[in-house]
Motif scaffolding. Structure first.
Motif, PDB file in Angstrom:
ATOM      1  N   LEU A 117      24.737  33.812  48.370  1.00 31.74           N
ATOM      2  CA  LEU A 117      24.146  32.826  47.269  1.00 31.74           C
ATOM      3  C   LEU A 117      22.922  33.285  46.459  1.00 31.74           C
ATOM      4  CD1 LEU A 117      23.689  29.348  47.314  1.00 31.74           C
ATOM      5  CD2 LEU A 117      22.867  29.500  49.145  1.00 31.74           C
ATOM      6  N   GLY A 118      22.794  32.955  45.784  1.00 38.44           N
ATOM      7  CA  GLY A 118      21.970  33.986  44.679  1.00 38.44           C
ATOM      8  C   GLY A 118      22.584  34.997  43.639  1.00 38.44           C
ATOM      9  N   HIS A 119      23.684  35.302  44.013  1.00 38.00           N
ATOM     10  CA  HIS A 119      24.250  36.624  43.120  1.00 38.00           C
ATOM     11  C   HIS A 119      24.624  35.777  41.967  1.00 38.00           C
ATOM     12  CE1 HIS A 119      23.258  40.017  46.373  1.00 38.00           C
ATOM     13  NE2 HIS A 119      23.542  38.331  47.100  1.00 38.00           N
ATOM     14  N   ASP A 120      24.571  36.813  41.222  1.00 38.18           N
ATOM     15  CA  ASP A 120      25.342  36.631  39.603  1.00 38.18           C
ATOM     16  C   ASP A 120      27.101  36.910  39.328  1.00 38.18           C
ATOM     17  OD1 ASP A 120      22.477  36.122  38.021  1.00 38.18           O
ATOM     18  OD2 ASP A 120      21.993  38.132  37.587  1.00 38.18           O
ATOM     19  N   VAL A 121      27.461  38.297  39.701  1.00 37.47           N
ATOM     20  CA  VAL A 121      28.734  38.209  39.658  1.00 37.47           C
ATOM     21  C   VAL A 121      29.378  38.493  41.573  1.00 37.47           C
ATOM     22  CG1 VAL A 121      30.357  39.452  39.270  1.00 37.47           C
ATOM     23  CG2 VAL A 121      28.085  39.638  37.853  1.00 37.47           C
ATOM     24  N   VAL A 122      29.213  37.921  42.364  1.00 33.60           N
ATOM     25  CA  VAL A 122      30.427  37.570  43.326  1.00 33.60           C
ATOM     26  C   VAL A 122      31.865  38.130  43.290  1.00 33.60           C
ATOM     27  CG1 VAL A 122      30.908  36.685  45.511  1.00 33.60           C
ATOM     28  CG2 VAL A 122      28.527  36.192  43.690  1.00 33.60           C
ATOM     29  N   PHE A 123      32.165  39.606  44.154  1.00 32.96           N
ATOM     30  CA  PHE A 123      33.517  39.873  44.554  1.00 32.96           C
ATOM     31  C   PHE A 123      34.086  39.206  45.254  1.00 32.96           C
ATOM     32  CE2 PHE A 123      37.306  43.374  44.336  1.00 32.96           C
ATOM     33  CZ  PHE A 123      38.302  42.331  44.015  1.00 32.96           C
ATOM     34  N   GLY A 124      34.495  38.196  45.981  1.00 34.32           N
ATOM     35  CA  GLY A 124      35.591  37.917  46.990  1.00 34.32           C
ATOM     36  C   GLY A 124      36.572  38.575  47.310  1.00 34.32           C
ATOM     37  N   ILE A 125      36.552  39.272  48.250  1.00 28.00           N
ATOM     38  CA  ILE A 125      37.671  39.480  49.294  1.00 28.00           C
ATOM     39  C   ILE A 125      38.651  38.721  50.372  1.00 28.00           C
ATOM     40  CG2 ILE A 125      37.500  41.322  47.944  1.00 28.00           C
ATOM     41  CD1 ILE A 125      36.721  43.356  50.099  1.00 28.00           C
ATOM     42  N   ILE A 126      40.285  38.780  50.157  1.00 20.78           N
ATOM     43  CA  ILE A 126      40.707  38.384  51.542  1.00 20.78           C
ATOM     44  C   ILE A 126      41.152  39.938  52.339  1.00 20.78           C
ATOM     45  CG2 ILE A 126      42.204  36.971  51.982  1.00 20.78           C
ATOM     46  CD1 ILE A 126      40.349  35.492  51.388  1.00 20.78           C
ATOM     47  N   LEU A 127      41.137  40.046  53.382  1.00 26.87           N
ATOM     48  CA  LEU A 127      41.765  40.686  54.281  1.00 26.87           C
ATOM     49  C   LEU A 127      41.722  40.026  55.323  1.00 26.87           C
ATOM     50  CD1 LEU A 127      39.522  43.977  54.509  1.00 26.87           C
ATOM     51  CD2 LEU A 127      41.415  43.399  52.929  1.00 26.87           C
ATOM     52  N   GLY A 128      43.800  39.467  55.017  1.00 27.30           N
ATOM     53  CA  GLY A 128      44.121  38.857  56.133  1.00 27.30           C
ATOM     54  C   GLY A 128      45.858  39.920  56.135  1.00 27.30           C
ATOM     55  N   THR A 129      46.620  38.878  56.555  1.00 24.29           N
ATOM     56  CA  THR A 129      47.928  38.966  56.046  1.00 24.29           C
ATOM     57  C   THR A 129      48.401  40.258  55.136  1.00 24.29           C
ATOM     58  OG1 THR A 129      48.353  36.648  57.510  1.00 24.29           O
ATOM     59  CG2 THR A 129      50.203  38.735  56.324  1.00 24.29           C
ATOM     60  N   GLY A 130      48.065  40.171  54.218  1.00 23.59           N
ATOM     61  CA  GLY A 130      47.695  41.146  52.475  1.00 23.59           C
ATOM     62  C   GLY A 130      46.465  40.875  52.189  1.00 23.59           C
ATOM     63  N   VAL A 131      46.651  41.544  50.874  1.00 21.45           N
ATOM     64  CA  VAL A 131      44.910  41.417  50.364  1.00 21.45           C
ATOM     65  C   VAL A 131      45.090  40.360  48.837  1.00 21.45           C
ATOM     66  CG1 VAL A 131      43.892  43.075  48.541  1.00 21.45           C
ATOM     67  CG2 VAL A 131      44.706  43.708  51.085  1.00 21.45           C
ATOM     68  N   GLY A 132      43.750  39.564  49.196  1.00 17.53           N
ATOM     69  CA  GLY A 132      43.430  39.126  47.928  1.00 17.53           C
ATOM     70  C   GLY A 132      42.211  39.202  47.071  1.00 17.53           C
ATOM     71  N   GLY A 133      41.449  38.405  46.471  1.00 23.00           N
ATOM     72  CA  GLY A 133      40.571  38.386  45.346  1.00 23.00           C
ATOM     73  C   GLY A 133      40.505  37.531  44.439  1.00 23.00           C
ATOM     74  N   GLY A 134      39.137  37.604  44.319  1.00 23.80           N
ATOM     75  CA  GLY A 134      38.106  36.455  43.370  1.00 23.80           C
ATOM     76  C   GLY A 134      36.983  36.500  42.951  1.00 23.80           C
ATOM     77  N   CYS A 181      50.607  49.834  46.123  1.00 23.37           N
ATOM     78  CA  CYS A 181      49.432  49.071  46.223  1.00 23.37           C
ATOM     79  C   CYS A 181      48.708  49.009  47.656  1.00 23.37           C
ATOM     80  CB  CYS A 181      50.389  47.341  45.949  1.00 23.37           C
ATOM     81  SG  CYS A 181      50.742  47.552  44.304  1.00 23.37           S
ATOM     82  N   VAL A 182      46.952  48.546  47.355  1.00 27.61           N
ATOM     83  CA  VAL A 182      45.814  47.966  48.386  1.00 27.61           C
ATOM     84  C   VAL A 182      47.179  46.920  48.607  1.00 27.61           C
ATOM     85  CG1 VAL A 182      43.933  46.653  48.736  1.00 27.61           C
ATOM     86  CG2 VAL A 182      44.592  48.555  46.798  1.00 27.61           C
ATOM     87  N   ASP A 183      47.665  46.200  48.722  1.00 30.25           N
ATOM     88  CA  ASP A 183      48.666  45.310  49.921  1.00 30.25           C
ATOM     89  C   ASP A 183      49.323  45.723  50.569  1.00 30.25           C
ATOM     90  OD1 ASP A 183      48.369  41.960  49.487  1.00 30.25           O
ATOM     91  OD2 ASP A 183      50.542  42.540  50.516  1.00 30.25           O
ATOM     92  N   THR A 184      50.082  46.874  50.084  1.00 33.37           N
ATOM     93  CA  THR A 184      51.083  47.666  51.090  1.00 33.37           C
ATOM     94  C   THR A 184      50.213  48.335  52.440  1.00 33.37           C
ATOM     95  OG1 THR A 184      50.861  49.471  50.112  1.00 33.37           O
ATOM     96  CG2 THR A 184      52.506  48.210  49.291  1.00 33.37           C
ATOM     97  N   VAL A 185      48.975  48.574  52.652  1.00 29.53           N
ATOM     98  CA  VAL A 185      48.112  48.948  53.394  1.00 29.53           C
ATOM     99  C   VAL A 185      47.112  47.706  54.007  1.00 29.53           C
ATOM    100  CG1 VAL A 185      49.372  51.245  53.109  1.00 29.53           C
ATOM    101  CG2 VAL A 185      46.924  50.850  52.590  1.00 29.53           C
ATOM    102  N   GLY A 186      46.524  47.276  52.989  1.00 25.45           N
ATOM    103  CA  GLY A 186      45.186  46.211  53.523  1.00 25.45           C
ATOM    104  C   GLY A 186      44.546  45.273  54.484  1.00 25.45           C
ATOM    105  N   GLY A 187      45.812  44.781  54.167  1.00 25.13           N
ATOM    106  CA  GLY A 187      46.127  43.665  55.244  1.00 25.13           C
ATOM    107  C   GLY A 187      46.825  44.046  56.682  1.00 25.13           C
TER     108      GLY A 187
END
Length: 304
Positions: A117-134, A181-187
């Motif tokens: 909230l209040g930020h112009d650029v937000v990079f949301g990331i998911i560290l779950g079973t694997g790795v994602g982001g928006g 890939c980051v997904d191979t170790v990140g989740g």
């Protein structure tokens, strides 16, 4: 009023929204994964349960819209894979429909009502079973028509040496068909794979992070190398996008000490000098997929 849906491989969660701060959950129902007619009927049933007919339907889904063809890529719900989902549902339901990736909706929720909230650029990331982001810019998705913006989990960019003292790390094969890939170790599964490589122990990711918090030497070594490995590509993503905040969701985000350690490692690798946290826990209290879908729908239809 917007009907917001968060559709995963096991369940459909629903809510209706009049305003960004007025989102009312409606419960959940099993996802019909292999029968499109049953899938549509399930959505009709949810519509019928609403207090009044909505202006539109906004969907967060565990898949990606191909930006060139408009077709869904969704392995977890086979009956919608390859379909022009928004157009087909619009015809079937008689309402405007918009569809976005679930990680994108997570980022949108954090930008609108959470840590971003209040930020112009937000990079949301998911560290779950694997790795994602928006990626969200000025409270709107960078990839409004679909595509892979924010998917930092898939690129052959992992270092092959990490830790102090350094140790060699192979480029593990990834489910996307590449390696390294980051997904191979990140989740969570990646942490387990990394721990097995480093120590020869088959341990659950939860055991590893608890061991790290308790000072277990093998678990500590694994998590130090884990942070070293994923901090560099995350810092690169921050430099490229200009994100001023990185909210983290997913099961790994709850690992004691992980987010502060990752924040410190990322801030030491980026161009911008910050004296505040950059990588932070997600704060959106309600289901982020539902919140993101609601915000997306309100922006595209209610306030258009």
């Amino acid at each position: 009023m917007i009907l917001a849906l968060d559709i995963g491989g096991s369940a459909i969660k629903a809510a209706w929204a009049d305003e960004p701060d007025a989102i009312t959950p409606m419960g959940r129902i099993e996802t019909p994964r292999t029968d499109f007619a049953a899938f549509v009927e399930t959505l009709r049933g949810i519509l019928a349960a609403m207090p009044s007919r909505p202006e539109a339907v906004s969907i967060s889904i565990c898949g990606v819209t191909d930006i060139e063809t408009g077709r869904m890529i969704c392995a977890n719900v086979p009956c919608i894979d390859g379909r022009l989902l928004d157009a087909e549902l619009q015809a079937a339901l008689g309402l405007p429909v918009t569809v976005a990736n679930d990680a994108d909706c997570f980022a949108l929720a954090e930008a609108g009502l959470g840590a971003g909230l209040g930020h112009d650029v937000v990079f949301g990331i998911i560290l779950g079973t694997g790795v994602g982001g928006g990626l969200v810019v000025d409270n709107r998705l960078a990839n409004r028509r679909g595509g892979y913006a924010g998917e930092w989990g898939h690129a052959t960019i992992l270092a092959t040496s990490a830790g102090t003292p350094p140790v060699e790390i192979p480029h593990f094969p990834c489910g996307c068909g590449r390696a390294g890939c980051v997904d191979t170790v990140g989740g969570a599964r990646g942490v387990e794979k990394l721990h097995m490589h480093l120590s020869g122990e088959a341990r659950d990711s939860r055991e590893i992070v608890v061991g790290w918090a308790g000072g277990d030497p093998a678990a500590t070594r694994t998590m130090e190398i884990y942070v070293d490995l994923i901090a560099a590509p995350l810092a690169l993503a921050v430099n490229i996008t200009g994100a001023s905040i990185v909210p983290v969701g997913g099961g790994m985000a709850g690992a004691p000490g992980l987010i502060p350690a990752l924040d410190k490692a990322v801030r030491s690798r980026i161009l911008r000098q910050l004296d505040r946290p950059l990588v932070v826990p997600a704060q959106c209290a309600l289901e982020p997929g539902l919140v993101g879908a609601a915000l997306l729908g309100l922006d595209r239809f209610a306030y258009a």
